[in-house]
Motif scaffolding. Structure first.
Motif, PDB file in Angstrom:
ATOM      1  N   ASN A 117      10.368   1.673   9.202  1.00 48.28           N
ATOM      2  CA  ASN A 117       9.438   2.784   8.961  1.00 48.28           C
ATOM      3  C   ASN A 117       8.264   2.433   8.048  1.00 48.28           C
ATOM      4  OD1 ASN A 117      11.183   4.497  10.475  1.00 48.28           O
ATOM      5  ND2 ASN A 117      12.434   4.792   8.635  1.00 48.28           N
ATOM      6  N   ILE A 118       8.078   1.154   7.799  1.00 53.03           N
ATOM      7  CA  ILE A 118       6.927   0.684   7.027  1.00 53.03           C
ATOM      8  C   ILE A 118       6.310  -0.488   7.782  1.00 53.03           C
ATOM      9  CG2 ILE A 118       6.196  -0.454   4.878  1.00 53.03           C
ATOM     10  CD1 ILE A 118       8.238   1.171   3.386  1.00 53.03           C
ATOM     11  N   SER A 119       5.012  -0.432   7.950  1.00 57.26           N
ATOM     12  CA  SER A 119       4.315  -1.510   8.650  1.00 57.26           C
ATOM     13  C   SER A 119       4.312  -2.785   7.812  1.00 57.26           C
ATOM     14  CB  SER A 119       2.876  -1.073   8.941  1.00 57.26           C
ATOM     15  OG  SER A 119       2.128  -2.120   9.513  1.00 57.26           O
TER      16      SER A 119
ATOM     17  N   ILE B  61       8.994  -4.304  -5.961  1.00 54.71           N
ATOM     18  CA  ILE B  61       8.280  -3.235  -5.267  1.00 54.71           C
ATOM     19  C   ILE B  61       9.267  -2.165  -4.839  1.00 54.71           C
ATOM     20  CG2 ILE B  61       6.948  -2.641  -3.200  1.00 54.71           C
ATOM     21  CD1 ILE B  61       5.726  -5.452  -3.339  1.00 54.71           C
ATOM     22  N   ALA B  62       8.992  -0.918  -5.207  1.00 56.91           N
ATOM     23  CA  ALA B  62       9.804   0.220  -4.781  1.00 56.91           C
ATOM     24  C   ALA B  62       9.253   0.809  -3.500  1.00 56.91           C
ATOM     25  CB  ALA B  62       9.841   1.279  -5.877  1.00 56.91           C
ATOM     26  N   LEU B  63      10.124   1.031  -2.529  1.00 56.57           N
ATOM     27  CA  LEU B  63       9.762   1.662  -1.259  1.00 56.57           C
ATOM     28  C   LEU B  63      10.558   2.949  -1.121  1.00 56.57           C
ATOM     29  CD1 LEU B  63       9.942  -1.486   1.065  1.00 56.57           C
ATOM     30  CD2 LEU B  63       7.913  -0.548  -0.056  1.00 56.57           C
TER      31      LEU B  63
ATOM     32  N   PHE C  35       0.830  -1.199   0.000  1.00 58.45           N
ATOM     33  CA  PHE C  35       0.000   0.000   0.000  1.00 58.45           C
ATOM     34  C   PHE C  35       0.872   1.259   0.000  1.00 58.45           C
ATOM     35  CE2 PHE C  35      -3.347  -2.803   1.806  1.00 58.45           C
ATOM     36  CZ  PHE C  35      -4.409  -2.442   0.984  1.00 58.45           C
ATOM     37  N   GLY C  36       2.173   1.078  -0.052  1.00 60.20           N
ATOM     38  CA  GLY C  36       3.105   2.202   0.031  1.00 60.20           C
ATOM     39  C   GLY C  36       3.648   2.344   1.441  1.00 60.20           C
ATOM     40  N   ASP C  37       2.753   2.597   2.396  1.00 65.52           N
ATOM     41  CA  ASP C  37       3.173   2.722   3.794  1.00 65.52           C
ATOM     42  C   ASP C  37       3.013   1.431   4.568  1.00 65.52           C
ATOM     43  OD1 ASP C  37       0.414   2.600   3.815  1.00 65.52           O
ATOM     44  OD2 ASP C  37       0.126   4.309   5.151  1.00 65.52           O
TER      45      ASP C  37
ATOM     46  N   SER D  65       9.912  -7.983   8.580  1.00 63.47           N
ATOM     47  CA  SER D  65       9.828  -7.196   9.814  1.00 63.47           C
ATOM     48  C   SER D  65      11.212  -6.781  10.294  1.00 63.47           C
ATOM     49  CB  SER D  65       9.118  -8.001  10.909  1.00 63.47           C
ATOM     50  OG  SER D  65       7.779  -8.270  10.547  1.00 63.47           O
ATOM     51  N   ARG D  66      12.212  -7.621  10.051  1.00 67.03           N
ATOM     52  CA  ARG D  66      13.595  -7.301  10.423  1.00 67.03           C
ATOM     53  C   ARG D  66      14.249  -6.361   9.418  1.00 67.03           C
ATOM     54  NH1 ARG D  66      14.074 -12.914  10.837  1.00 67.03           N
ATOM     55  NH2 ARG D  66      15.469 -12.874   9.024  1.00 67.03           N
TER      56      ARG D  66
END
Length: 225
Positions: free
Chosen positions: A64-66, A222-224, A44-46, A59-60
């Motif tokens: 800054n992203i859930s 996917i780009a973050l 979703f981006g964030d 998660s590791r």
């Protein structure tokens, strides 16, 4: 910029990005496509929603992203398409019956409307250029997006390489950022190259291509940001 992708990404393409997180293959997906990001992660981006095998890993690795643990994705089709959905503005293109329920729940929370399409590999088949424009190699997606008022350019999958198959999908061979549509390899391999370039530039973005490489469906990295 960080991208989530497979170690199969060509080195010349990899060098273009600031940082890369290499995802382990999904052990429940057929080996020929087990490395495809779009079969195991949705963004979703964030917020990332991922198959259970990736939850602790992401998660590791991601700050800054859930990261949310979703449902299993597993071969054969259609059970492997749980994460293969394309987010276009406030619309989600997907085969709703088989899309991860947590993705659909989060769409409801965010005011995003799922749009059911017959093509299960909705993300593979779609380059989301911006919130109102897509490039797609699937007629059902073209029809659905245009019905929703979204600009759609239909193109062929011809020229897109995917080992073990006659061809890959144009969406799976791309990464989109706020300013660029980056193709995994040489977009000139597509017979629709000029239409693609014109469409992207008309929508205010730049095409990035790598002439020395095949146009490779690597599963929609996917780009973050």
């Amino acid at each position: 910029m960080i991208i989530l992708t497979s170690k199969k990404i060509p080195e010349s393409v990899l060098a273009y990005f600031d940082q890369t997180v290499f995802l382990p293959d999904n052990p429940k997906i057929e080996s020929k496509v087990a490395f495809h990001t779009d079969l195991s992660v949705f963004s979703f981006g964030d917020t990332l929603i991922c198959a259970p095998y990736l939850f602790e890993f992401l998660s590791r690795k991601i700050q800054n992203i859930s990261v949310i643990c979703g449902s299993e994705s597993y071969s054969p089709y259609p059970y492997e398409i749980a994460y293969n959905a394309a987010l276009v503005g406030n619309k989600l293109l997907c085969k709703t019956e088989y899309t991860c329920k947590i993705i659909l729940e989060k769409c409801l929370e965010r005011g995003i409307t799922p749009v059911n399409v017959s093509q299960g590999y909705a993300k593979c088949s779609t380059v989301v250029v911006n919130d109102n424009s897509v490039i797609t190699s699937d007629r059902s997606i073209q029809k659905a997006t245009e019905k929703e008022g979204i600009n759609a350019l239909f193109v062929s999958n011809e020229g897109v390489f995917l080992d073990g198959y006659p061809n890959g999908f144009i969406g799976g061979a791309s990464v989109v950022t706020d300013k660029e549509v980056i193709f995994i390899g040489n977009i000139s391999c597509s017979p629709d190259v000029q239409k693609i370039i014109d469409f992207v530039e008309t929508n205010g973005k730049k095409v990035v291509s790598f002439p020395e490489e095949k146009l490779y469906d690597i599963g929609s990295p996917i780009a973050l940001f």
